[in-house]
Design an enzyme around this catalytic site. Sequence first.
Site, short mmCIF file in Angstrom:
data_model
loop_
_atom_site.label_atom_id
_atom_site.label_comp_id
_atom_site.label_asym_id
_atom_site.label_seq_id
_atom_site.Cartn_x
_atom_site.Cartn_y
_atom_site.Cartn_z
N ASP A 85 0.65 -1.31 -0.15
CA ASP A 85 0.01 -0.12 -0.05
C ASP A 85 0.51 1.25 0.31
O ASP A 85 1.82 1.24 1.31
CB ASP A 85 -1.29 -0.15 0.99
CG ASP A 85 -1.68 1.11 1.19
OD1 ASP A 85 -2.25 1.78 0.81
OD2 ASP A 85 -3.03 1.24 1.96
N ARG A 119 -0.61 4.35 -0.65
CA ARG A 119 -1.26 5.80 -0.46
C ARG A 119 -0.68 6.86 0.40
O ARG A 119 -0.14 6.45 1.64
CB ARG A 119 -2.17 5.02 -0.04
CG ARG A 119 -3.34 4.67 -1.18
CD ARG A 119 -4.64 4.25 -0.67
NE ARG A 119 -5.13 2.83 0.18
CZ ARG A 119 -5.39 2.52 -0.15
NH1 ARG A 119 -7.09 3.22 -0.04
NH2 ARG A 119 -5.50 1.74 0.85
#
Length: 201
Positions: A126, A128
């Site tokens: 991930d 983000r």
Amino acid sequence: MQLKRIAQANLPTPWGVFTMIGFEELATGKDHVALVMGDITQDKPILTRVHSECLTGDALFSLRCDCGFQLEAALKHIAENKTGILIYHRQEGRNIGLLNKIRAYALQDQGLDTVEANHKLGFAADERDFTLCADMLALLGVKSIKLLTNNPKKIHVLEEAGINIAERIPLEVGENPNNEHYLQTKMQKMGHILHLHPVDK
Ligand SMILES: Nc1nc2c(ncn2[C@@H]2O[C@H](COP(=O)(O)OP(=O)(O)OP(=O)(O)O)[C@@H](O)[C@H]2O)c(=O)[nH]1
Ligand SMILES: [Zn+2]
């Protein structure tokens, strides 16, 4: 503050009329939007969905993931509540971008799972950055939220970015034979809280 608020307009949807507010990242010029309904300046936690961009699921009807279903369910939930915010966080493919997500899907077609595929491409599972979402909420004057999510890590990162999360509200929709393995991986490797219905093979 990493963003500035640029423009706003009405956005009628099948579930009600939202106010669409556009933001621009100061460093990159990249745009993000928030859909807002009702009085979000109230001094109580505001129902909020932080939705990460998924062109394939949100716009192209993909059944590989649950994103499109979650987007629709979140807007419906906010409209029923008459108040709330959907932040459309434009970090496609957990921020590896659309083309790398297609590369990751190709690896998944060969048997890798969503986490292994990201690693094979040289990315973390991930990538983000949720501090942008905290900035958008700050620009909207919101300090405390009830978050629609199945991802406990999202709660953690938003809290670290300064947002108070009064409550987690599950958003479990869109399970289907095409995303069964994907949702299992999110549950087992990424810590998502999901109640899946395994089918007998
Ligand atoms: N890299 C990569 N990104 C994916 C894949 N499938 C979906 N995505 C992206 O994942 C993001 C959505 O994240 P999810 O992990 O589904 O869910 P979440 O936002 O962490 O948690 P929820 O709040 O419960 O939805 C979107 O940006 C999608 O484009 C995949 O196989 N690989
Ligand atoms: Zn998706």
